[in-house]
Design a protein around this motif. Structure first.
Motif, PDB file in Angstrom:
ATOM      1  N   LYS A 163     -10.312  -5.251   3.432  1.00 18.31           N
ATOM      2  CA  LYS A 163     -11.124  -4.154   2.897  1.00 18.31           C
ATOM      3  C   LYS A 163     -10.457  -2.791   3.050  1.00 18.31           C
ATOM      4  O   LYS A 163     -10.782  -1.854   2.331  1.00 18.31           O
ATOM      5  N   LYS A 164      -9.523  -2.659   3.966  1.00 17.61           N
ATOM      6  CA  LYS A 164      -8.874  -1.376   4.204  1.00 17.61           C
ATOM      7  C   LYS A 164      -7.857  -1.015   3.117  1.00 17.61           C
ATOM      8  O   LYS A 164      -7.425   0.126   3.036  1.00 17.61           O
ATOM      9  N   PHE A 165      -7.492  -1.969   2.276  1.00 13.26           N
ATOM     10  CA  PHE A 165      -6.487  -1.708   1.251  1.00 13.26           C
ATOM     11  C   PHE A 165      -7.138  -1.187  -0.030  1.00 13.26           C
ATOM     12  O   PHE A 165      -8.251  -1.598  -0.374  1.00 13.26           O
ATOM     13  N   LYS A 166      -6.446  -0.312  -0.724  1.00 13.78           N
ATOM     14  CA  LYS A 166      -6.981   0.321  -1.932  1.00 13.78           C
ATOM     15  C   LYS A 166      -6.969  -0.602  -3.140  1.00 13.78           C
ATOM     16  O   LYS A 166      -7.704  -0.382  -4.086  1.00 13.78           O
ATOM     17  N   PHE A 167      -6.140  -1.609  -3.128  1.00 11.60           N
ATOM     18  CA  PHE A 167      -6.021  -2.498  -4.281  1.00 11.60           C
ATOM     19  C   PHE A 167      -6.982  -3.679  -4.136  1.00 11.60           C
ATOM     20  O   PHE A 167      -7.411  -4.040  -3.048  1.00 11.60           O
ATOM     21  N   GLU A 168      -7.300  -4.281  -5.286  1.00 10.10           N
ATOM     22  CA  GLU A 168      -8.195  -5.426  -5.320  1.00 10.10           C
ATOM     23  C   GLU A 168      -7.438  -6.690  -4.911  1.00 10.10           C
ATOM     24  O   GLU A 168      -6.291  -6.904  -5.315  1.00 10.10           O
TER      25      GLU A 168
ATOM     26  N   ARG B 281      -3.347  -5.527  -8.882  1.00 13.03           N
ATOM     27  CA  ARG B 281      -4.319  -6.400  -8.228  1.00 13.03           C
ATOM     28  C   ARG B 281      -3.530  -7.577  -7.658  1.00 13.03           C
ATOM     29  O   ARG B 281      -2.535  -8.006  -8.229  1.00 13.03           O
TER      30      ARG B 281
ATOM     31  N   GLU C 119       0.833  -1.213   0.000  1.00 10.54           N
ATOM     32  CA  GLU C 119       0.000   0.000   0.000  1.00 10.54           C
ATOM     33  C   GLU C 119       0.864   1.259   0.000  1.00 10.54           C
ATOM     34  O   GLU C 119       0.579   2.228  -0.692  1.00 10.54           O
TER      35      GLU C 119
ATOM     36  N   LYS D 272       3.329   2.140  -6.485  1.00 14.72           N
ATOM     37  CA  LYS D 272       2.548   3.227  -7.096  1.00 14.72           C
ATOM     38  C   LYS D 272       1.812   2.772  -8.350  1.00 14.72           C
ATOM     39  O   LYS D 272       0.818   3.371  -8.736  1.00 14.72           O
TER      40      LYS D 272
ATOM     41  N   GLU E 133      -0.735   0.781 -10.577  1.00 12.82           N
ATOM     42  CA  GLU E 133      -2.021   0.149 -10.285  1.00 12.82           C
ATOM     43  C   GLU E 133      -1.855  -1.368 -10.386  1.00 12.82           C
ATOM     44  O   GLU E 133      -1.289  -1.869 -11.363  1.00 12.82           O
TER      45      GLU E 133
END
Length: 108
Positions: A55-60, A35, A27, A31, A33
């Motif tokens: 769920k707290k992470f920005k990535f899938e 998954r 995270e 940088k 993008e």
């Protein structure tokens, strides 16, 4: 499934605590993008105990069931499942190389 520039395949076997720590580093330092494809063998893997924290992470983060067993076959299943032009296989317990993932992607 949406195509992303980078997929990171992580074969796991009871790596619950390691994976949370690793995701925190991802995270902060990656940088590009990306998954995550978590490739597991068994439904009782301890990583599922930590799923609610993902769920707290920005990535899938996607779970990919290995139809057989072992890390090599898990990686192959992740390759079949994925949808990216660039794939990196990353060990769940590697806390030394997360800061070069962007460099690896750029080299690709």
């Amino acid at each position: 499934m949406k195509k992303v520039p980078l997929e990171i395949i992580i074969p796991i076997y009871n790596e619950g605590k390691n994976i949370l720590k690793l995701f925190e580093f991802f995270e902060i330092f990656i940088k590009t993008e990306f998954r995550i494809l978590l490739c597991y063998d068994l439904e009782d893997d301890d990583v599922f105990n930590f799923k609610h924290e993902f769920k707290k992470f920005k990535f899938e983060i996607i779970f990919v069931k290995n139809p057989s067993s072992g890390p090599c076959l898990a990686i192959i299943e992740g390759m079949y499942f994925g949808n990216s032009d660039c794939v990196i296989v990353y060990p769940a317990d590697d806390f030394l190389n997360y800061n070069i993932v962007d460099k690896m992607y750029e080299a690709f």
